[in-house]
Scaffold this motif. Structure first.
Motif, PDB file in Angstrom:
ATOM      1  N   THR A 280     -12.705   6.860 -36.385  1.00 33.48           N
ATOM      2  CA  THR A 280     -11.998   5.578 -36.468  1.00 33.48           C
ATOM      3  C   THR A 280     -12.904   4.938 -36.659  1.00 33.48           C
ATOM      4  O   THR A 280     -13.879   4.812 -35.820  1.00 33.48           O
ATOM      5  N   PRO A 281     -12.832   3.788 -36.928  1.00 31.77           N
ATOM      6  CA  PRO A 281     -14.260   2.219 -36.495  1.00 31.77           C
ATOM      7  C   PRO A 281     -13.555   2.073 -35.004  1.00 31.77           C
ATOM      8  O   PRO A 281     -12.839   1.884 -34.950  1.00 31.77           O
ATOM      9  N   ARG A 282     -15.227   1.858 -34.899  1.00 35.57           N
ATOM     10  CA  ARG A 282     -15.257   1.037 -33.283  1.00 35.57           C
ATOM     11  C   ARG A 282     -15.960  -0.001 -33.108  1.00 35.57           C
ATOM     12  O   ARG A 282     -16.710  -0.816 -34.190  1.00 35.57           O
TER      13      ARG A 282
ATOM     14  N   ASP B 265     -18.731  -0.109 -35.985  1.00 33.96           N
ATOM     15  CA  ASP B 265     -18.677  -0.020 -37.486  1.00 33.96           C
ATOM     16  C   ASP B 265     -18.628  -1.985 -37.572  1.00 33.96           C
ATOM     17  O   ASP B 265     -18.645  -2.556 -38.388  1.00 33.96           O
ATOM     18  N   GLY B 266     -17.712  -2.487 -36.616  1.00 33.11           N
ATOM     19  CA  GLY B 266     -17.438  -4.394 -36.678  1.00 33.11           C
ATOM     20  C   GLY B 266     -17.651  -5.161 -35.627  1.00 33.11           C
ATOM     21  O   GLY B 266     -16.952  -3.890 -34.082  1.00 33.11           O
ATOM     22  N   VAL B 267     -17.805  -6.160 -35.137  1.00 34.89           N
ATOM     23  CA  VAL B 267     -17.348  -7.458 -34.340  1.00 34.89           C
ATOM     24  C   VAL B 267     -16.054  -7.853 -34.847  1.00 34.89           C
ATOM     25  O   VAL B 267     -15.795  -8.464 -35.909  1.00 34.89           O
TER      26      VAL B 267
ATOM     27  N   CYS C  63     -17.930  -9.087 -39.169  1.00 34.77           N
ATOM     28  CA  CYS C  63     -17.538 -10.014 -38.085  1.00 34.77           C
ATOM     29  C   CYS C  63     -15.602 -10.234 -38.286  1.00 34.77           C
ATOM     30  O   CYS C  63     -15.460 -11.316 -39.738  1.00 34.77           O
ATOM     31  N   LEU C  64     -15.390 -11.076 -37.487  1.00 35.08           N
ATOM     32  CA  LEU C  64     -13.746 -10.938 -38.260  1.00 35.08           C
ATOM     33  C   LEU C  64     -13.075 -11.975 -37.014  1.00 35.08           C
ATOM     34  O   LEU C  64     -13.394 -11.474 -35.733  1.00 35.08           O
ATOM     35  N   VAL C  65     -13.095 -13.092 -37.147  1.00 30.41           N
ATOM     36  CA  VAL C  65     -12.733 -14.619 -36.302  1.00 30.41           C
ATOM     37  C   VAL C  65     -11.588 -14.603 -35.838  1.00 30.41           C
ATOM     38  O   VAL C  65     -11.015 -15.041 -36.277  1.00 30.41           O
TER      39      VAL C  65
END
Ligand code: BJ8
Length: 440
Positions: free
Chosen positions: A279-281, A370-372, A401-403
């Protein structure tokens, strides 16, 4: 006990009992739906579920018992409050309601529409008299972190006493000197409320209590995020526990968090995860999540991701630093140490705020994320503008990154889910590619 049992108490402190009951039952319903349905929750969550049921009942009774013994009760919307002094005085320091959209229309009778929802929600709670914590407080702690808050205090002060602490926006020597003076003034204000001088021992004792609480939260943080193969508790539960840390009695809370951590320790040893393998962290950065703002966590974790940390004031920014009490033998040194600890808070109200960026990069690497998601409340200019600098640094390091900018309304939930889904897909793809190449 149900809220019903506290009707007399609530009405004696000026709560609009009817409106309050409606709001509480909606809140409890939403909690049940979003939290109790999660599979494989740790047993230690039972205490926090109980606390939620007594959040505006037994806890309010406890605070009012303290007040009847002339102990201070202080409500806040910011982690700059020197809670060590309040707890040292035997009192209660807590976060006030400010995470619900239900009070915003009332607030807009006095405040402009286009300011951050946290401020409007909080102001609306006071106008409606539906937050028993606000009603129980001797005063509200205000600060000068952002323009909207700073001006709101003047209006809020017409409805409830507010003590404003001047927080500098730079950290030069002269700013820090002023900060120490502000802490001293705050201490004197508490002494006025309780009608006596505070001793150094009392303040040191309050500091030990709060240091231990922050230690427990750091332990929880590590268990949530530092073991790349196991996530022993959901991000939603992790966030909820942290949120409750702003309301509960600190000694009892620390004990319960540590108990839960013992259980999580076992889960980590036995590789018991609440999410499927791979699962992506995700780490969340940005503005605070005042309860019942669980919108982002619910969207992410119902879409196939796991949140392992919040780089937020309801999160890591709150508990990352302790007050150093070593060789503190006089009040002057004590105040200085408090100031040193508080000036490490990397709120976006500071310029420059580069330590925040360095910290984020380190947190990302330490936790093998994995991403922020960079989350900011609408109209929060400081965090919104700082997003540019943070995302630039993340991009440079190749960190996905997703904003997301959002408020408390339910209107954008669908849109958030769609964006999160697409983000998670791209992370899952990257993860597979890395595995294929033999890199974690
Ligand atoms: S230390 S983040 S709690 S100020 S109210 S700044 S969201 S526009 S809450 Fe904050 Fe203290 Fe800083 Fe933390 Fe923006 Fe809204 Fe202002 Fe806010």
């Amino acid at each position: 006990m149900g809220i019903e049992e506290y009707k007399d108490l609530l009405s004696s402190i000026g709560v609009d009992v009817e409106k309050h009951a409606k709001m509480m039952s909606a809140g409890l319903e939403s909690y049940k739906k979003q939290f109790l349905s999660q599979p494989n929750r740790p047993k230690g969550m039972e205490y926090f579920d109980w606390f939620m049921s007594e959040i505006q009942g037994e806890r309010i009774a406890e605070i009012n018992r303290l007040r009847s013994q002339k102990k201070p009760a202080v409500g806040t919307f910011c982690i700059f409050v020197p809670e060590e002094i309040i707890v040292g005085a035997g009192g209660a320091c807590y976060g006030l309601c400010g995470g619900s959209p239900a009070t915003i229309p009332d607030a807009e009778s006095e405040l402009p529409r286009n300011i951050c929802p946290l401020i409007k929600s909080a102001h609306g709670f006071k106008l409606q008299r539906t937050c028993a914590y606000t009603q129980s407080s001797d005063f509200i702690y205000g600060e000068t972190t952002c323009e909207a808050k700073k001006k709101t205090w003047e209006i809020l002060n017409k409805h409830h006493p507010v003590h404003v602490m001047n927080i500098p926006h730079m950290k030069r020597e002269k700013d820090l000197k002023m900060w120490s003076e502000e802490i001293r003034e705050f201490k004197e204000h508490i002494e006025e409320v309780i009608g006596k001088k505070l001793t150094l021992e009392e303040m040191k004792n309050g500091t030990k209590i709060i240091n231990e609480k922050r230690d427990a939260l750091q332990r929880l943080d590590a268990l949530r995020g530092m073991n790349p193969d196991v996530i022993p508790i959901s991000g939603k539960d992790g966030l909820f526990i942290t949120q409750m840390g702003f309301l509960d009695d600190p000694v009892r809370y620390t004990q319960k968090v540590n108990q839960l951590c013992d259980e999580l320790d076992e889960r980590v040893k036995n590789k018991i995860s609440v999410f499927e393998k791979d699962t992506p962290r995700l780490m969340v950065l940005g503005t605070p999540f005042a309860p019942p703002n669980w919108k982002l966590h619910t969207a992410v974790e119902s879409t196939g991701g796991a949140i392992i940390n919040e780089e937020s004031c309801i999160g890591h920014r709150y508990y990352k630093d302790n007050v150093d009490l070593e060789n503190v033998e006089d009040e002057e040194t004590f105040i200085e140490r408090l100031m040193q600890r508080y000036s490490k808070v990397d709120c976006a109200c500071f310029t420059p705020n580069t330590p925040r960026i360095d910290k984020i990069l380190k947190m990302y690497k330490d936790r093998q994320v994995d991403g922020v998601i960079y989350y900011t409340l609408s109209f929060c200019h400081t965090y919104n503008v700082e997003a540019h600098l943070v995302t630039q640094a993340l991009e440079k390091e190749g960190i996905p990154c997703l904003v997301i900018e959002s408020d408390y309304s339910a209107e954008d939930i669908g849109q958030i889910k769609t964006r999160v889904e697409a983000f998670l897909e791209s992370l899952a793809f990257k993860k597979k590619a890395k595995k294929f190449k033999g890199i974690r």
